[in-house]
Design an enzyme around this catalytic site. Structure first.
Site, PDB file in Angstrom:
ATOM      1  CD  GLN A   1      -2.545  -1.489   2.588  1.00 16.15           C
ATOM      2  OE1 GLN A   1      -3.891  -1.894   2.642  1.00 16.15           O
ATOM      3  NE2 GLN A   1      -2.454  -0.593   3.390  1.00 16.15           N
ATOM      4  CG  ASN A   2       4.184   1.438   2.503  1.00 22.32           C
ATOM      5  OD1 ASN A   2       3.527   2.285   3.129  1.00 22.32           O
ATOM      6  ND2 ASN A   2       4.597   0.781   2.856  1.00 22.32           N
TER       7      ASN A   2
ATOM      8  CG  ASP B   1       7.962   3.928   0.151  1.00 16.72           C
ATOM      9  OD1 ASP B   1       7.167   2.682  -0.329  1.00 16.72           O
ATOM     10  OD2 ASP B   1       7.593   4.182   1.731  1.00 16.72           O
TER      11      ASP B   1
ATOM     12  CG  HIS C   1      -2.655   2.825  -1.898  1.00 14.67           C
ATOM     13  ND1 HIS C   1      -2.763   3.138  -0.606  1.00 14.67           N
ATOM     14  CD2 HIS C   1      -4.164   1.998  -2.719  1.00 14.67           C
ATOM     15  CE1 HIS C   1      -3.582   2.197  -0.194  1.00 14.67           C
ATOM     16  NE2 HIS C   1      -4.718   1.762  -1.598  1.00 14.67           N
TER      17      HIS C   1
ATOM     18  CB  CYS D   1      -0.514  14.872 -18.282  1.00 18.08           C
ATOM     19  SG  CYS D   1      -2.189  15.844 -18.823  1.00 18.08           S
TER      20      CYS D   1
ATOM     21  CB  CYS E   1      -2.048  14.168 -22.865  1.00 18.52           C
ATOM     22  SG  CYS E   1      -0.460  14.642 -21.972  1.00 18.52           S
TER      23      CYS E   1
ATOM     24  CB  CYS F   1       0.994  18.853 -19.949  1.00 13.19           C
ATOM     25  SG  CYS F   1       1.257  17.230 -20.219  1.00 13.19           S
TER      26      CYS F   1
ATOM     27  CB  CYS G   1      -1.998  18.285 -23.126  1.00 14.35           C
ATOM     28  SG  CYS G   1      -2.188  18.001 -21.686  1.00 14.35           S
TER      29      CYS G   1
ATOM     30  CB  SER H   1      -3.291  -0.258  10.089  1.00 16.16           C
ATOM     31  OG  SER H   1      -3.217   0.425   9.876  1.00 16.16           O
TER      32      SER H   1
END
Length: 179
Positions: A35-36, A38, A53, A61, A64, A112, A115, A155
C-alpha cells in the site's frame, strides 16, 4: 537541496524491506502487494511488487497521460518558479510540506509539456479514489495462488489492502501479521 531530494529520492528501505527481498531471492516469497507509494521495496532489490496505491516516483498528466519521473518533474517545476523559495512550516506524517499561504499564491503551476494541462499529479491513488480494477484483479489472482499470506507492517485499516486478507480467509489460506 530541494525538499524532494532531501526527503524522498534518497530514502532507502529498512531491514524489513531487505528481508522480504532476500525471501524473494530464495523463492520463499512469490509476490509483494504494498500500500506504500515510496518504492522502498524496489530500492531494496525486490522485483515482484505491485504498488496498490501507485507511486510518488512517477508524475502523470491526467488529460493526455504524459508521464515522467519525479526527479525530472522537480527540475521542471523549478524552471517555472526560478525565484520561488519557501521554507516548510511543518512536514506532516504523510510527507506533505506546509508552507505559508501567501507564498502559495506566488507559485506558478507548471503545465504539461505535451497538452498544456495544469492537471499533473503523482501517479498515486489519493484517499477516496479507487484502485484501478485491473490492478485489484491481478492482486486477487496473486492471493488465489498463495499457499500462505504474510502481512508485514500494515494495520489493515484500509479496505484496499484488507480485502485481500478477507479473500485469503474465505479460501482458508493461513495468514500471519507482523507489525
Amino acid at each position: 537541496k530541494q525538499w524532494y531530494q532531501r526527503r524522498v529520492a534518497i530514502t532507502a528501505g529498512n531491514i524489513s524491506h531487505s528481508i522480504l527481498t532476500k525471501m524473494e531471492e530464495k523463492d520463499k516469497l512469490s509476490w509483494i502487494i504494498t500500500q506504500n507509494v515510496d518504492r522502498l521495496h524496489q530500492k531494496s532489490g525486490a522485483t515482484k511488487v505491485t504498488e496498490l496505491h501507485g507511486t510518488t516516483n512517477i508524475v502523470r498528466c491526467e488529460r493526455c497521460s504524459y508521464t515522467t519521473d519525479r526527479g525530472s518533474f522537480q527540475h521542471y517545476i523549478k524552471s517555472y518558479n526560478k525565484d520561488f523559495v519557501a521554507e516548510a512550516i511543518n512536514i506532516t506524517p504523510d510527507a506533505d510540506a506546509e508552507i505559508d499561504i501567501d507564498l502559495i499564491k506566488l507559485f506558478n503551476i507548471p503545465l504539461c509539456p505535451d497538452c498544456g494541462s495544469d492537471f499533473i499529479k503523482p501517479q498515486v491513488v489519493f484517499f477516496g479514489a479507487n484502485v484501478a480494477s485491473p490492478k485489484v484483479q491481478f492482486c486477487h489472482s496473486m492471493v488465489s495462488q498463495a499457499d500462505r499470506i504474510l502481512v508485514a507492517g500494515s494495520s489493515l485499516f484500509v479496505m484496499s489492502g484488507y480485502r485481500f486478507i478477507l479473500q485469503a480467509k474465505k479460501k482458508k489460506v493461513p495468514t500471519a501479521t507482523l507489525r
